[in-house]
Design a protein around this motif. Structure first.
Motif, PDB file in Angstrom:
ATOM      1  N   MET A  79      54.280  -3.415  -9.790  1.00 37.50           N
ATOM      2  CA  MET A  79      52.912  -3.505 -10.297  1.00 37.50           C
ATOM      3  C   MET A  79      52.442  -4.958 -10.218  1.00 37.50           C
ATOM      4  N   SER A  80      51.296  -5.158  -9.633  1.00 36.90           N
ATOM      5  CA  SER A  80      50.803  -6.521  -9.481  1.00 36.90           C
ATOM      6  C   SER A  80      50.072  -6.977 -10.746  1.00 36.90           C
ATOM      7  N   THR A  81      50.046  -8.272 -10.920  1.00 41.76           N
ATOM      8  CA  THR A  81      49.375  -8.863 -12.078  1.00 41.76           C
ATOM      9  C   THR A  81      47.956  -9.263 -11.695  1.00 41.76           C
ATOM     10  N   LEU A  82      47.171  -9.586 -12.688  1.00 43.12           N
ATOM     11  CA  LEU A  82      45.827 -10.097 -12.433  1.00 43.12           C
ATOM     12  C   LEU A  82      45.915 -11.364 -11.587  1.00 43.12           C
ATOM     13  N   TYR A  83      46.878 -12.195 -11.887  1.00 35.01           N
ATOM     14  CA  TYR A  83      47.111 -13.425 -11.124  1.00 35.01           C
ATOM     15  C   TYR A  83      47.291 -13.103  -9.638  1.00 35.01           C
ATOM     16  N   ASP A  84      48.115 -12.110  -9.352  1.00 36.30           N
ATOM     17  CA  ASP A  84      48.342 -11.699  -7.962  1.00 36.30           C
ATOM     18  C   ASP A  84      47.072 -11.124  -7.343  1.00 36.30           C
ATOM     19  N   ASN A  85      46.385 -10.283  -8.097  1.00 41.90           N
ATOM     20  CA  ASN A  85      45.169  -9.642  -7.585  1.00 41.90           C
ATOM     21  C   ASN A  85      44.102 -10.672  -7.218  1.00 41.90           C
ATOM     22  N   ILE A  86      44.005 -11.709  -8.022  1.00 43.59           N
ATOM     23  CA  ILE A  86      43.003 -12.751  -7.779  1.00 43.59           C
ATOM     24  C   ILE A  86      43.354 -13.563  -6.534  1.00 43.59           C
ATOM     25  N   GLY A  87      44.635 -13.683  -6.254  1.00 45.90           N
ATOM     26  CA  GLY A  87      45.066 -14.451  -5.089  1.00 45.90           C
ATOM     27  C   GLY A  87      45.989 -15.597  -5.435  1.00 45.90           C
ATOM     28  N   GLY A  88      46.485 -15.600  -6.674  1.00 41.37           N
ATOM     29  CA  GLY A  88      47.458 -16.604  -7.081  1.00 41.37           C
ATOM     30  C   GLY A  88      46.876 -17.997  -7.216  1.00 41.37           C
ATOM     31  N   LEU A 137      43.112 -26.741 -16.356  1.00 44.43           N
ATOM     32  CA  LEU A 137      42.410 -25.458 -16.307  1.00 44.43           C
ATOM     33  C   LEU A 137      43.065 -24.499 -15.315  1.00 44.43           C
ATOM     34  N   VAL A 138      43.497 -25.004 -14.180  1.00 42.95           N
ATOM     35  CA  VAL A 138      44.199 -24.155 -13.207  1.00 42.95           C
ATOM     36  C   VAL A 138      45.463 -23.577 -13.844  1.00 42.95           C
ATOM     37  N   ALA A 139      46.222 -24.417 -14.517  1.00 41.74           N
ATOM     38  CA  ALA A 139      47.459 -23.946 -15.163  1.00 41.74           C
ATOM     39  C   ALA A 139      47.151 -22.969 -16.292  1.00 41.74           C
ATOM     40  N   PHE A 140      46.132 -23.278 -17.078  1.00 43.93           N
ATOM     41  CA  PHE A 140      45.756 -22.420 -18.202  1.00 43.93           C
ATOM     42  C   PHE A 140      45.315 -21.040 -17.713  1.00 43.93           C
ATOM     43  N   ILE A 165      47.054 -17.336 -18.410  1.00 44.49           N
ATOM     44  CA  ILE A 165      46.444 -16.198 -19.113  1.00 44.49           C
ATOM     45  C   ILE A 165      46.163 -15.027 -18.173  1.00 44.49           C
ATOM     46  N   PHE A 166      46.233 -15.282 -16.864  1.00 45.69           N
ATOM     47  CA  PHE A 166      46.081 -14.199 -15.884  1.00 45.69           C
ATOM     48  C   PHE A 166      47.435 -13.651 -15.443  1.00 45.69           C
ATOM     49  N   ALA A 172      34.925  -7.378  -8.487  1.00 44.24           N
ATOM     50  CA  ALA A 172      34.217  -7.229  -9.761  1.00 44.24           C
ATOM     51  C   ALA A 172      35.175  -6.766 -10.858  1.00 44.24           C
ATOM     52  N   GLU A 173      36.084  -5.878 -10.518  1.00 39.11           N
ATOM     53  CA  GLU A 173      37.051  -5.365 -11.496  1.00 39.11           C
ATOM     54  C   GLU A 173      37.973  -6.480 -12.002  1.00 39.11           C
ATOM     55  N   ASP A 174      38.480  -7.290 -11.085  1.00 45.39           N
ATOM     56  CA  ASP A 174      39.371  -8.379 -11.491  1.00 45.39           C
ATOM     57  C   ASP A 174      38.606  -9.486 -12.214  1.00 45.39           C
ATOM     58  N   THR A 175      37.367  -9.721 -11.811  1.00 42.96           N
ATOM     59  CA  THR A 175      36.543 -10.704 -12.514  1.00 42.96           C
ATOM     60  C   THR A 175      36.322 -10.264 -13.953  1.00 42.96           C
ATOM     61  N   LYS A 176      36.018  -8.988 -14.153  1.00 47.81           N
ATOM     62  CA  LYS A 176      35.825  -8.478 -15.514  1.00 47.81           C
ATOM     63  C   LYS A 176      37.109  -8.630 -16.325  1.00 47.81           C
ATOM     64  N   ALA A 177      38.237  -8.297 -15.728  1.00 48.94           N
ATOM     65  CA  ALA A 177      39.519  -8.427 -16.430  1.00 48.94           C
ATOM     66  C   ALA A 177      39.787  -9.884 -16.802  1.00 48.94           C
ATOM     67  N   ALA A 178      39.472 -10.787 -15.891  1.00 43.62           N
ATOM     68  CA  ALA A 178      39.677 -12.216 -16.156  1.00 43.62           C
ATOM     69  C   ALA A 178      38.764 -12.691 -17.286  1.00 43.62           C
ATOM     70  N   LEU A 179      37.504 -12.298 -17.224  1.00 43.99           N
ATOM     71  CA  LEU A 179      36.561 -12.709 -18.269  1.00 43.99           C
ATOM     72  C   LEU A 179      36.923 -12.095 -19.618  1.00 43.99           C
ATOM     73  N   ASP A 180      37.468 -10.891 -19.608  1.00 43.85           N
ATOM     74  CA  ASP A 180      37.940 -10.283 -20.858  1.00 43.85           C
ATOM     75  C   ASP A 180      39.046 -11.127 -21.481  1.00 43.85           C
TER      76      ASP A 180
END
Length: 118
Positions: free
Chosen positions: A1-10, A47-50, A54-55, A98-106
Motif C-alpha cells: 500500500m502506498s503512502t500519501l508521500y509516495d502518491n505525491i511523488g516523494g 518545510l520539506v522535511a515537515f 506528515i505525509f 485532487a484526491e491527494d491534494t485534499k488528503a494533504a490539506l486535511d
C-alpha cells in the motif's frame, strides 16, 4: 500500500511544491511580511522535511515543535487559509491529484492549532 508521500511523488515532488508555495507567499500581501527576514533556504528545508513527515514519508523533521516555531507571530485564521490555498494551488501546479491534494490539506488542517499556536 502506498503512502500519501509516495502518491505525491516523494521528496522531489515535495521540494517542487514548497518552491512553488514560496513563490506564492512572496507575492501575497498578507503572508509576505510574516516571512520578512526569514532565511528562506532554511525554512524551505524545514518545510520539506515537515511536509514529508506528515505525509507519511521519512521522519526527517528536526525543527522545533510547530507551536514553538510560530510563537509570537500572532498567526490568525486568514493566514492559515492563505497558506492552505497557496499550498493546494502549488500542489495542483505540480501535478498532484485532487484526491491527494485534499488528503494533504486535511493533514495540514489537523495541525492548525499548533500552526496558529492556539
Amino acid at each position: 500500500m502506498s503512502t500519501l508521500y509516495d502518491n505525491i511523488g516523494g521528496q522531489p515532488a515535495i521540494e517542487q511544491v514548497v518552491d512553488e508555495l514560496h513563490k506564492r507567499i512572496a507575492t501575497d500581501s498578507l503572508l509576505a511580511p510574516i516571512f520578512a527576514g526569514t532565511d528562506m533556504a532554511k525554512q524551505r528545508n524545514h518545510l520539506v522535511a515537515f511536509l514529508g513527515q506528515i505525509f507519511e514519508g521519512p521522519k526527517q523533521y528536526g525543527g522545533r515543535p510547530m507551536d514553538k516555531t510560530h510563537a509570537g507571530l500572532n498567526l490568525q485564521q486568514p493566514h492559515f487559509d492563505a497558506i492552505a490555498k497557496h499550498l493546494g494551488e502549488a500542489m495542483a501546479v505540480r501535478g498532484v491529484s485532487a484526491e491527494d491534494t485534499k488528503a494533504a490539506l486535511d493533514r495540514v488542517t489537523n495541525m492548525k492549532g499548533a500552526i496558529l499556536n492556539k
